[in-house]
Motif scaffolding. Structure first.
Motif, PDB file in Angstrom:
ATOM      1  N   GLY A 420      -4.630  -2.516   4.109  1.00 13.78           N
ATOM      2  CA  GLY A 420      -3.262  -2.101   3.704  1.00 13.78           C
ATOM      3  C   GLY A 420      -2.780  -0.946   4.620  1.00 13.78           C
ATOM      4  N   SER A 421      -1.704  -1.002   4.948  1.00 13.39           N
ATOM      5  CA  SER A 421      -0.875   0.344   5.385  1.00 13.39           C
ATOM      6  C   SER A 421       0.341   0.587   5.084  1.00 13.39           C
ATOM      7  CB  SER A 421      -1.262   0.198   7.129  1.00 13.39           C
ATOM      8  OG  SER A 421      -0.800  -0.620   7.581  1.00 13.39           O
ATOM      9  N   GLN A 422       0.993   1.563   5.002  1.00 12.57           N
ATOM     10  CA  GLN A 422       2.277   1.856   5.038  1.00 12.57           C
ATOM     11  C   GLN A 422       2.845   2.645   5.914  1.00 12.57           C
ATOM     12  OE1 GLN A 422       3.855   1.433   1.366  1.00 12.57           O
ATOM     13  NE2 GLN A 422       5.743   1.856   2.204  1.00 12.57           N
ATOM     14  N   THR A 423       4.158   2.094   6.704  1.00 11.89           N
ATOM     15  CA  THR A 423       4.567   2.668   7.551  1.00 11.89           C
ATOM     16  C   THR A 423       6.061   2.937   7.432  1.00 11.89           C
ATOM     17  OG1 THR A 423       3.250   1.921   9.142  1.00 11.89           O
ATOM     18  CG2 THR A 423       5.442   2.717  10.069  1.00 11.89           C
ATOM     19  N   GLY A 424       6.654   3.768   7.004  1.00 15.01           N
ATOM     20  CA  GLY A 424       7.906   4.061   6.490  1.00 15.01           C
ATOM     21  C   GLY A 424       8.199   3.347   5.114  1.00 15.01           C
ATOM     22  N   SER A 425       9.078   2.490   4.995  1.00 10.91           N
ATOM     23  CA  SER A 425       9.368   1.588   3.885  1.00 10.91           C
ATOM     24  C   SER A 425       8.659   0.279   3.988  1.00 10.91           C
ATOM     25  CB  SER A 425      10.721   1.421   3.474  1.00 10.91           C
ATOM     26  OG  SER A 425      11.555   0.794   4.760  1.00 10.91           O
ATOM     27  N   THR A 426       7.740  -0.085   5.166  1.00 12.82           N
ATOM     28  CA  THR A 426       6.945  -1.328   5.129  1.00 12.82           C
ATOM     29  C   THR A 426       5.634  -1.057   4.839  1.00 12.82           C
ATOM     30  OG1 THR A 426       8.516  -1.799   7.002  1.00 12.82           O
ATOM     31  CG2 THR A 426       6.712  -3.003   6.855  1.00 12.82           C
ATOM     32  N   CYS A 427       5.242  -1.992   4.130  1.00 10.78           N
ATOM     33  CA  CYS A 427       3.727  -2.414   3.722  1.00 10.78           C
ATOM     34  C   CYS A 427       3.211  -3.435   4.646  1.00 10.78           C
ATOM     35  CB  CYS A 427       3.694  -2.432   2.172  1.00 10.78           C
ATOM     36  SG  CYS A 427       1.858  -2.826   1.655  1.00 10.78           S
ATOM     37  N   THR A 428       2.106  -3.074   5.094  1.00  2.08           N
ATOM     38  CA  THR A 428       1.489  -4.451   5.888  1.00  2.08           C
ATOM     39  C   THR A 428       0.109  -4.433   5.437  1.00  2.08           C
ATOM     40  OG1 THR A 428       2.803  -3.885   7.722  1.00  2.08           O
ATOM     41  CG2 THR A 428       1.070  -5.157   8.113  1.00  2.08           C
ATOM     42  N   ILE A 429      -0.258  -5.747   4.945  1.00  2.00           N
ATOM     43  CA  ILE A 429      -1.730  -6.193   4.712  1.00  2.00           C
ATOM     44  C   ILE A 429      -2.057  -7.236   5.864  1.00  2.00           C
ATOM     45  CG2 ILE A 429      -3.159  -7.390   3.082  1.00  2.00           C
ATOM     46  CD1 ILE A 429      -1.132  -6.726   0.960  1.00  2.00           C
ATOM     47  N   SER A 430      -3.146  -6.698   6.357  1.00  2.00           N
ATOM     48  CA  SER A 430      -3.515  -7.381   7.865  1.00  2.00           C
ATOM     49  C   SER A 430      -4.196  -8.790   7.486  1.00  2.00           C
ATOM     50  CB  SER A 430      -4.343  -6.333   8.552  1.00  2.00           C
ATOM     51  OG  SER A 430      -5.582  -5.917   8.045  1.00  2.00           O
ATOM     52  N   SER A 431      -5.160  -8.494   6.537  1.00  3.03           N
ATOM     53  CA  SER A 431      -5.832 -10.172   6.016  1.00  3.03           C
ATOM     54  C   SER A 431      -5.711  -9.788   4.547  1.00  3.03           C
ATOM     55  CB  SER A 431      -7.095 -10.098   6.853  1.00  3.03           C
ATOM     56  OG  SER A 431      -7.916 -11.113   6.475  1.00  3.03           O
ATOM     57  N   THR A 432      -5.146 -10.880   4.059  1.00  4.14           N
ATOM     58  CA  THR A 432      -5.150 -11.088   2.628  1.00  4.14           C
ATOM     59  C   THR A 432      -6.582 -11.348   1.922  1.00  4.14           C
ATOM     60  OG1 THR A 432      -4.025 -13.309   2.714  1.00  4.14           O
ATOM     61  CG2 THR A 432      -2.496 -11.215   2.306  1.00  4.14           C
ATOM     62  N   ILE A 433      -6.850 -10.965   0.658  1.00  2.93           N
ATOM     63  CA  ILE A 433      -7.880 -11.331  -0.120  1.00  2.93           C
ATOM     64  C   ILE A 433      -7.410 -11.382  -1.578  1.00  2.93           C
ATOM     65  CG2 ILE A 433      -9.850 -10.326   1.413  1.00  2.93           C
ATOM     66  CD1 ILE A 433      -9.513  -7.864  -0.626  1.00  2.93           C
ATOM     67  N   THR A 434      -8.063 -12.303  -2.453  1.00  2.00           N
ATOM     68  CA  THR A 434      -7.568 -12.418  -3.649  1.00  2.00           C
ATOM     69  C   THR A 434      -7.293 -11.252  -4.500  1.00  2.00           C
ATOM     70  OG1 THR A 434      -9.846 -12.686  -4.523  1.00  2.00           O
ATOM     71  CG2 THR A 434      -8.660 -14.841  -3.788  1.00  2.00           C
ATOM     72  N   SER A 435      -8.045 -10.214  -4.198  1.00  2.00           N
ATOM     73  CA  SER A 435      -7.764  -8.993  -5.173  1.00  2.00           C
ATOM     74  C   SER A 435      -6.192  -8.324  -4.804  1.00  2.00           C
ATOM     75  CB  SER A 435      -9.019  -8.100  -5.095  1.00  2.00           C
ATOM     76  OG  SER A 435      -9.039  -7.576  -3.481  1.00  2.00           O
ATOM     77  N   HIS A 436      -5.653  -8.798  -3.739  1.00  3.54           N
ATOM     78  CA  HIS A 436      -4.397  -8.316  -3.690  1.00  3.54           C
ATOM     79  C   HIS A 436      -3.282  -8.918  -4.547  1.00  3.54           C
ATOM     80  CE1 HIS A 436      -5.776  -7.573   0.906  1.00  3.54           C
ATOM     81  NE2 HIS A 436      -5.801  -6.396   0.188  1.00  3.54           N
ATOM     82  N   THR A 437      -3.593  -9.796  -5.391  1.00  3.47           N
ATOM     83  CA  THR A 437      -2.724 -10.149  -6.447  1.00  3.47           C
ATOM     84  C   THR A 437      -2.136  -9.218  -7.177  1.00  3.47           C
ATOM     85  OG1 THR A 437      -4.063 -12.700  -6.285  1.00  3.47           O
ATOM     86  CG2 THR A 437      -2.673 -11.856  -8.224  1.00  3.47           C
ATOM     87  N   GLY A 438      -1.069  -9.170  -7.572  1.00  2.35           N
ATOM     88  CA  GLY A 438      -0.451  -8.126  -8.335  1.00  2.35           C
ATOM     89  C   GLY A 438       1.188  -8.111  -8.289  1.00  2.35           C
ATOM     90  N   VAL A 439       1.551  -7.021  -9.065  1.00  2.00           N
ATOM     91  CA  VAL A 439       2.894  -6.976  -8.932  1.00  2.00           C
ATOM     92  C   VAL A 439       3.329  -5.651  -8.184  1.00  2.00           C
ATOM     93  CG1 VAL A 439       5.016  -6.353 -10.502  1.00  2.00           C
ATOM     94  CG2 VAL A 439       3.108  -7.466 -11.453  1.00  2.00           C
ATOM     95  N   TYR A 440       3.967  -5.979  -7.155  1.00  2.00           N
ATOM     96  CA  TYR A 440       4.638  -5.074  -6.200  1.00  2.00           C
ATOM     97  C   TYR A 440       6.170  -4.599  -6.486  1.00  2.00           C
ATOM     98  CZ  TYR A 440       0.504  -6.395  -3.564  1.00  2.00           C
ATOM     99  OH  TYR A 440      -1.082  -6.522  -3.166  1.00  2.00           O
ATOM    100  N   TRP A 441       6.523  -3.516  -6.215  1.00  4.46           N
ATOM    101  CA  TRP A 441       7.873  -2.918  -6.205  1.00  4.46           C
ATOM    102  C   TRP A 441       7.956  -2.054  -5.433  1.00  4.46           C
ATOM    103  CZ3 TRP A 441       3.904  -1.845  -9.809  1.00  4.46           C
ATOM    104  CH2 TRP A 441       3.762  -0.416 -10.094  1.00  4.46           C
ATOM    105  N   CYS A 442       9.366  -1.533  -5.124  1.00  5.46           N
ATOM    106  CA  CYS A 442       9.852  -0.625  -4.397  1.00  5.46           C
ATOM    107  C   CYS A 442       9.959   0.941  -5.076  1.00  5.46           C
ATOM    108  CB  CYS A 442      11.245  -0.751  -3.730  1.00  5.46           C
ATOM    109  SG  CYS A 442      11.064  -2.226  -2.297  1.00  5.46           S
ATOM    110  N   GLU A 443       9.500   1.975  -4.878  1.00  9.26           N
ATOM    111  CA  GLU A 443       9.461   3.202  -5.657  1.00  9.26           C
ATOM    112  C   GLU A 443      10.242   4.183  -4.665  1.00  9.26           C
ATOM    113  OE1 GLU A 443       6.465   5.844  -8.137  1.00  9.26           O
ATOM    114  OE2 GLU A 443       6.256   3.644  -8.471  1.00  9.26           O
ATOM    115  N   SER A 444      10.952   5.150  -5.144  1.00  9.73           N
ATOM    116  CA  SER A 444      11.554   6.320  -4.539  1.00  9.73           C
ATOM    117  C   SER A 444      10.693   7.362  -4.701  1.00  9.73           C
ATOM    118  CB  SER A 444      12.945   6.460  -4.941  1.00  9.73           C
ATOM    119  OG  SER A 444      13.189   6.692  -6.300  1.00  9.73           O
ATOM    120  N   GLU A 445      10.958   8.480  -3.972  1.00  8.14           N
ATOM    121  CA  GLU A 445      10.314   9.809  -4.107  1.00  8.14           C
ATOM    122  C   GLU A 445      10.649  10.347  -5.311  1.00  8.14           C
ATOM    123  OE1 GLU A 445      11.966  11.637  -0.803  1.00  8.14           O
ATOM    124  OE2 GLU A 445      10.478  10.885   0.754  1.00  8.14           O
ATOM    125  N   SER A 446      11.987   9.963  -5.938  1.00  7.00           N
ATOM    126  CA  SER A 446      12.186  10.737  -7.282  1.00  7.00           C
ATOM    127  C   SER A 446      11.630   9.859  -8.603  1.00  7.00           C
ATOM    128  CB  SER A 446      13.515  10.797  -7.354  1.00  7.00           C
ATOM    129  OG  SER A 446      14.214   9.348  -7.397  1.00  7.00           O
TER     130      SER A 446
END
Length: 689
Positions: A420-446
């Protein structure tokens, strides 16, 4: 002779003892071993009725009919000499278990006979199966059960006993004990449990017990009930018991093994109805102690995780509100978003559990400032594919990042994910695996958190379902996908909350979504397997949230529109009649009014102004009303075309036309305009109604 004295035994003899011929003389003597006076003798031939004779009976000149069996017995008063009757005994008992060994014994108390030979019979058989006084049956089965008799004959003599009474041997299935553990097979460390061995063995009145524990060779208890106080994990294991007859040789089978589990009490946290909430939704946290839920009080906590992934459990200020195991929030607010845990405590025996599993609660506002865009746009994804998540801010501000919460309770940044990598506000996962399962959200600096999405990565069948909540009234389509086929769409069965709703179809379609369609969905293919479950949330539409205002607004708007049209119509009609009245005078009068009266010129210019300048005059006359601009312009444009046409006809007549002709032409023109005005006005009013 007293009743407890032995009776004398008679001995029957015949002279001569060999065979005799007809005409010979035979003497039969019934002699008592112990000679006493006062005896009389009873003789029986061929079991016929007895006759009283002396001790000696002489048959002179015997005939063939005199041949046969003769018996005698002696009697004095009420005492008789009897042929001895054997007694059969079965040891260890008449009721035995299959596999036991039993011994049959024939006892004969015959005075004067020093040696007996024995004959054993079993009911249903005519042959003798044993000639011993004791006969042993080893490893008996049901076929050995039955009625047994015996009788004896004097060894090297002519005397014999009666036949014994029948004695029944019963062969039963060996009983199998049953082990019970109270209060339960699953107990907590420090509890007290009682092991009990129950046996139902017919014919056995008293049992002794033997207890065994897997891994031990010796018996640890000989009681029917054995109590273990303040158990530890070393007491866990499989227990068996068996019984043996007290004072006997019979025994039971070994019981089935029963497993005692000793564990530390564990609190389990769940959420009802689900963890995805919108402001105002009710939600209940439920804390239970596994397999034992009485006598406990509960405490509630929120979990925070530091950057180093160290956990901190913060007690809720109103934790006692959930002392009964349920912590209910009747109206969820944004600040209820968080990770929750609980623990349980009891007094007897004293114990406090560890913290329970964690549960995420996420409360979303009606209009979040940021959206999480998932590509491909679905909640379930195959393994070994690329996946991108983008925080799209409505206000174009920066500083948003993608974070994740795992089932294990870890908080992670996108950059810390495997591949996984974060560029700006974009998260990219190049090749998914089952452990990538979870809850994702957007979080600000504050620290603001918005738009959670539950992402599942699966290697088999997946459900193509929407990422974000579906709005009431929308059209929802679900597909069942499989990665390793030419066409990913499968013909499958679709389920909601465990119930089949559509079978063997390539897509599940809901034309008009309602709140009742909210729930867990999954699909199942008979060969490829079953997809994970996805929660589909349904939110109210904007129209449905403002339904109470809509009828009022519509009514007011329609009323104002109709009122304005009526006013416009009346103004035009008034101006038309006023102009018509002026033109109906004589030409001289009209000319005089035009030259001498400024008011008449203003009226004429006002009329022309209405037709030539669109809705300006209307706005001037009813400036305080809310007139629809499109309605005014439509009316004015039609009148403008009509007016130009009349002017064109008027110019073609030439300058020499008389005033009368002009007045008549003006009258006809005004009448045509009157018809047009009335027609358009009523058409617009009718349409609005």
């Amino acid at each position: 002779m007293s009743a407890d004295q032995d009776f004398p035994t008679p001995i029957l003899t015949a002279e001569p003892q060999s065979s005799v011929f007809t005409g010979d003389s035979v003497t039969l003597r019934c002699e008592l071993i112990q000679s006493h006076n006062g005896w009389e003798f009873l003789w029986t031939k061929h079991s016929h009725s007895e006759s009283t004779e002396t001790a000696t009976t002489i048959i002179n000149s015997v005939k063939v009919s005199d041949g046969g069996e003769y018996k005698c017995r002696a009697r004095r008063g009420r005492y008789y000499t009897e042929r001895p009757k054997p007694k059969v005994t079965i040891k260890p008992a008449q009721h035995v278990f299959r596999g036991d060994t039993v011994t049959l014994r024939c006892d004969i108390n015959g005075k004067g006979v020093t040696s007996w030979s024995y004959s054993w019979y079993k009911e249903g058989s005519t042959s003798v199966f044993s000639d011993r006084q004791e006969h042993t049956l080893s490893f008996v089965t049901e076929s050995d059960a039955g009625k047994y008799t015996c009788y004896g004959s004097e060894t090297e003599g002519s005397r014999w006993s009666q036949k014994s009474d029948k004695v029944t041997l019963t062969v039963l299935e060996r009983p199998k004990p049953k082990v019970t553990i109270k209060p339960d097979q699953h107990v907590f460390r420090g509890d007290t449990v009682t092991l009990r061995c129950d046996l139902n063995g017919e014919g056995v009145t008293n049992w002794s017990y033997s207890w065994y524990k897997e891994g031990l060779t010796s018996v640890f208890s000989d009681r029917q009930e054995h109590t273990l106080s303040s158990v530890t994990k070393s007491n866990a294991g499989k227990y068996t018991c068996k019984g043996s007859e007290t004072g006997g040789s019979r025994w039971s089978q070994m019981s089935d093994a029963v497993t005692l589990t000793v564990s530390d009490p564990r609190a389990v946290l769940s959420v009802s109805p689900h963890m995805w909430l919108t402001e105002g939704d009710p939600v209940t946290l439920i804390c239970e102690v596994y397999n034992f839920s009485t006598g406990w009080t509960f405490s509630w906590f929120t979990l925070t995780v530091s950057a180093e992934n160290s956990r901190h459990y913060n007690p809720l200020s109103d934790s006692s509100r959930g002392a009964g195991g349920n912590y209910t929030v009747s109206s969820a607010a944004l600040n209820h978003t968080g990770v929750y845990s609980c623990r349980a405590e009891r007094e007897k025996p004293a114990y406090k559990t560890q913290f329970s599993n964690t549960q995420l609660l996420w409360v979303t506002g009606v209009s979040p400032p940021v959206s999480l865009i998932v590509s491909p746009s679905r909640t379930q994804h195959f393994t070994s594919v690329s996946l991108s998540l983008i925080c799209e801010d409505q206000s174009n501000s920066t500083g948003w990042r993608v974070r994740r919460y795992t089932d294990g309770g870890r908080l992670e940044d996108c950059s810390s994910l495997h591949r996984g990598s974060q560029t700006g506000s974009t998260c990219t996962i190049s090749s998914t695996i089952t452990s990538h399962t979870g809850v994702y959200w957007c979080e600000s600096e504050s620290g603001e958190k918005h738009h959670p999405v539950n992402i599942t990565v699966h290697s088999g069948v997946i459900l193509e379902s929407p990422v974000h909540p579906v709005t009431e009234g929308d059209h929802l389509i679900l597909h069942c996908l499989y990665q390793h086929t030419t066409s990913p769409n499968l013909r499958a069965d679709f389920y909601k909350d465990g119930s089949l709703i559509q079978n063997q179809t390539t897509e599940m379609s809901i034309t008009t979504v309602s709140k009742s369609h909210e729930g867990f969905y999954y699909c199942k293919h008979p060969e490829r397997g079953e997809s994970p479950k996805s929660w589909i949330s349904v939110r109210a539409s904007t129209d449905s949230r403002s339904d109470g205002l809509k009828p009022i607004t519509t009514g007011v708007t329609a009323g104002l529109t109709v009122s304005v049209l009526i006013i416009v119509f009346l103004i035009l009609l008034w101006r038309y009649r006023k102009n018509k009245g002026g033109r109906s005078q004589s030409p001289s009068t009209v000319s005089q009014q035009q030259n001498n009266s400024q008011t008449s010129d203003q009226n004429q210019s006002g009329t022309a102004h209405i037709y030539d300048s669109g809705g300006a005059a209307v706005n001037k006359d009813i400036s305080t009303d809310s007139v629809s601009e499109s309605t005014e312009l439509t009316y004015a444009e039609i009148e403008l075309k009509s007016t130009k046409k009349k002017k064109k006809k008027k110019e073609n007549k030439g300058a020499g036309s008389s005033d009368v002709t002009h007045a008549q032409s003006q009258t006809h023109s005004n009448r045509a305009q009157e018809f047009t005005s009335l027609h358009i006005a009523f058409w617009v009013v009718t349409a609005m109604f």
